[in-house]
Design an enzyme around this catalytic site. Structure first.
Site, PDB file in Angstrom:
ATOM      1  CG  LEU A 527      -1.971  -1.102   1.295  1.00  0.00           C
ATOM      2  CD1 LEU A 527      -2.746  -0.999   2.605  1.00  0.00           C
ATOM      3  CD2 LEU A 527      -2.927  -1.036   0.110  1.00  0.00           C
ATOM      4  N   GLY A 530       7.079   4.000   4.260  1.00  0.00           N
ATOM      5  CA  GLY A 530       7.462   5.132   5.081  1.00  0.00           C
ATOM      6  C   GLY A 530       8.779   4.854   5.774  1.00  0.00           C
ATOM      7  N   GLY A 531       9.106   5.704   6.755  1.00  0.00           N
ATOM      8  CA  GLY A 531      10.358   5.537   7.473  1.00  0.00           C
ATOM      9  C   GLY A 531      10.425   4.258   8.271  1.00  0.00           C
ATOM     10  CG  ASP A 647       6.232  13.549  10.509  1.00  0.00           C
ATOM     11  OD1 ASP A 647       6.471  14.609   9.882  1.00  0.00           O
ATOM     12  OD2 ASP A 647       6.552  12.424  10.089  1.00  0.00           O
TER      13      ASP A 647
END
Length: 713
Positions: A527, A530-531, A647
């Protein structure tokens, strides 16, 4: 005073949201409604211990009524004490909306009716019942004291469904209670996307007076006790009757512990049902039927004893059965029985059988087509917003376009063979509304402009008010969720893991790595990334769609961030924060399992990379901003100490099927105690430069943080 005024205004604006929140399923996924119950308070049913809610949050039509005192009975369920009726003058179709469902999942939906002469007319009505946009059955009330149960098993195509009562001109429709129960998609395979099952009868053979429901049956099916003591004797056991692997029906042990067998050992068992014309809509052929017969051997068969019997329907052989000891088994048809007014099932011992036949339980269903599909979901959302804005209640009920004969007034719908109907025009042929500049309103502006601008202005005002309150309120919010701001997650008594961190105590489900492989089909569909690592699509065994965020070994976010996010998400719950379903901490493997957000990230939509290639409207953008602000306000004011996300950006705002916004990714969040935290550390910049929480913006440390973010770009 300013803070109090803001809070007062927000409470007023949130009243509709709070009402919708009360309409959510319980922890089992159950929705239980007492129709016609006055007030806002729920109550616990004495028999099932399930909580029943008033129905005001599920429908905006009808009136509450109590049944006549002569029909009150302490033996009846409390739901039969009152009804909601839909008198003439209203729309021909009156509906309940059941929300927060899982699209594509199988559900049992049950409606209950007892007339009880609530209107004093002594004229029981006849009306039709619809499951969504498909005919369910005709409700024919013949006895004021009798209760009628309509139950169906259907696959729900959207994340909500409606149950509708259609006035056919034979009396005022009414309803006493409405239940919805989720089922595994593997259960009742005869029910699928194009075919539903309507219960004719569900019998527990053996007992004379023990009606079984929840909690004995975790699915809350109702099992009616039945035995003809002149012909049959009861066979029973106190031992547990187990379900076989991959059981398709999961009949509870309490049902399977009893059975009947002929009083005369040489006799057969015979049961029958008759065709019900109310099970088919007008003009349709007579319904087909599904029979599901449940068997288990309850006596230990020794030596050369044999229990074997043939099953036949209307003298045509169907199958041969030899039940296993203390294991549930079933025999059933997949192609519906058709073409008869009466159906006779016979169970007769085979020639080599030394014991008579046995049957523990029986379910009979008629089959209904569910091929009608609802109107395109986003069109429904848009027209529903207009309906709510202008409080249109009398004529706009149910699906806007389906069935065609019940389509809403003043709408133009397009019907394609291979897709959902769509709304192509509003208010056409409405003499009281002009849609061009040639027919101005009294103030000189086109009426359409007024109709469009009013909702946008309203949403904008709400958004501005929320943001204003976020910036102005400096008093602490309510301490509904206590988050330890400094300590690591609490450890279990068995010590630390191989990473040296205390094992986390989580209320959510714990998955193994093998579980994750199974639910993601070996991590087949990615999907996003990220980090923390990759995010994969998955489906749980009961059909729930999930997103699995698996930490990669090269991730720059480590164990500390994993534990922090898991710790936070087990303690905070809000409709605008992504919910965590479970976690995996299996050796070196770490993962978090979230609710699935089908429409991806806000960033994808803003950048035009969403799958539908459609730009967000300004109304949608404002609503997403408002919902994101609500999530942040909850973190800042609803938690003690406050939580700072650190964030917040478009890639961390996710959208569900209805484009409702939820904030995600709490790995960098920080608990901030106003009393003890006298400074915000600026030695390390976390998160994405340029994205700063409002709490930082309004603090005296904002300029330091801002300068540092510029130097790191």
């Amino acid at each position: 005073m300013a803070a109090r005024s803001c809070l007062h205004l927000l409470i007023i604006l949130a009243a509709g949201v709070l009402q919708a929140a009360r309409a959510q399923p319980d922890s089992n996924g159950f929705i239980s409604i007492d129709c016609g119950l006055s007030g806002t308070a729920s109550y616990v049913d004495n028999a099932t211990k399930l909580s029943y809610s008033p129905d005001a949050a599920f429908t905006d039509a009808g009136t509450n009524n109590n049944i006549s005192v002569e029909y009150f009975s302490p033996a009846n369920s409390r739901i039969f004490d009152n009804v909601r009726s839909f008198p003439s003058g209203a729309a021909p179709r009156s509906c309940y909306t059941l929300s927060s469902l899982v699209a594509g999942l199988k559900y049992l939906v049950r409606a209950n009716f007892m007339y009880g002469n609530y209107d004093g007319l002594r004229r029981p009505p006849v009306f039709d019942l619809y499951a969504g946009v498909n005919f369910w059955r005709t409700v024919n009330i013949t006895d004021a004291a009798a209760s009628i149960t309509a139950e169906a098993i259907i696959v729900v195509p959207e994340d909500s469904m409606q149950v509708c009562l259609l006035n056919t001109g034979a009396g005022t429709p009414f309803i006493s209670g409405l239940d919805l129960r989720p089922l595994k998609n593997s259960l009742y395979p005869q029910a699928n996307a194009t075919q539903g099952l309507v219960m004719v009868d569900r019998v527990n053979y053996g007992p004379t007076d023990t009606f079984i429901r929840y909690p004995d049956d975790p699915r809350d099916r109702g099992w009616r006790p039945l035995i003809d003591t002149t012909r049959y004797v009861e066979v029973s056991t106190t031992k547990t009757v187990q379900n076989v692997a991959k059981d398709l029906f999961e009949v509870p042990s309490a049902v399977m512990q009893t059975a009947i067998t002929p009083r005369n050992a040489s006799d057969s068992i015979e049961v029958y049902w008759t065709a019900d014309p109310s099970a088919a809509s007008a003009g349709d052929p007579p319904p087909g039927y599904i029979a599901i017969m449940h068997f288990s051997e309850l006596q230990l068969v020794q030596g050369n004893a044999v229990r074997a019997f043939n099953i036949s329907l209307n003298d045509e052989w169907l199958d041969r059965m030899m039940p296993d000891y203390l294991y549930a088994d079933a025999d059933y048809n997949t192609v519906p029985f058709r073409g008869s007014n009466r159906y006779n099932l016979t169970f007769r011992a085979t020639a080599n059988s030394t014991m008579p036949p046995i049957i523990n339980a029986l379910e009979i269903f008629s089959v209904i087509p569910t091929t009608n599909v609802p109107t395109y979901a986003k069109d429904v959302s848009g027209i529903t917003a207009i309906k709510k804005q202008y409080e249109v209640k009398q004529s706009w009920m149910g699906d806007p376009c389906v069935p065609k004969t019940l389509a809403w007034d003043w709408l133009t719908c397009s019907y394609a063979i291979s897709s959902s109907p769509t709304i192509t025009g509003v208010y056409e042929n409405n003499p009281d509304l002009c849609i061009d500049d040639t027919c101005p309103s009294p103030n000189g502006k086109p009426k359409l402009a007024i109709y469009i601008s009013v909702p946008i202005v309203a949403v904008t005002m709400i958004l501005v008010l929320v943001l204003f309150c976020l910036l102005r309120r400096k008093t602490k919010g309510s301490a509904n969720n206590i988050v330890n701001p400094h300590s690591e997650p609490t450890s279990h008594s068995h010590g630390s893991d191989s990473y040296g961190h205390g094992s986390i105590q989580l209320e959510n489900r714990r998955f193994t790595y093998k579980d994750l492989q199974m639910i993601t089909n070996n991590f087949e569909q990615v999907l996003g990334k990220g980090g923390f690592g990759y995010v994969y699509y998955g489906i749980l065994e009961e059909g729930t769609q999930v997103a699995v965020k698996l930490r990669s070994q090269s991730s720059n976010q480590g164990v500390k961030e994993f534990l922090r996010e898991a710790q936070i998400l087990t303690r905070i719950h809000h409709k605008n924060l992504v919910s965590m379903i479970g976690y995996c901490k299996d050796g070196e493997y770490m993962a978090l399992v979230y609710e699935y957000m089908s429409e991806g990230t806000l960033e994808e939509h803003i950048a035009g990379r969403d799958r539908n290639k459609r730009n967000l409207t300004w109304t949608e953008r404002l609503r997403i901003a408002l919902e994101s602000a609500q999530g942040l306000e909850y973190l800042h004011k609803g938690c003690s100490p406050p939580l700072i996300h650190r964030d917040v950006k478009a890639t961390n705002i996710l959208l569900n099927m209805k484009l409702e916004a939820k904030i995600a990714d709490f790995g960098l969040s920080k608990a901030f105690n106003h009393d003890s935290d006298t400074h915000v550390s600026t030695s390390i910049l976390v998160g994405t430069p340029g994205y700063i929480d409002p709490e930082y913006v309004i603090s005296k440390f904002f300029f330091i943080y801002y300068i540092q973010s510029l130097t790191t770009k």
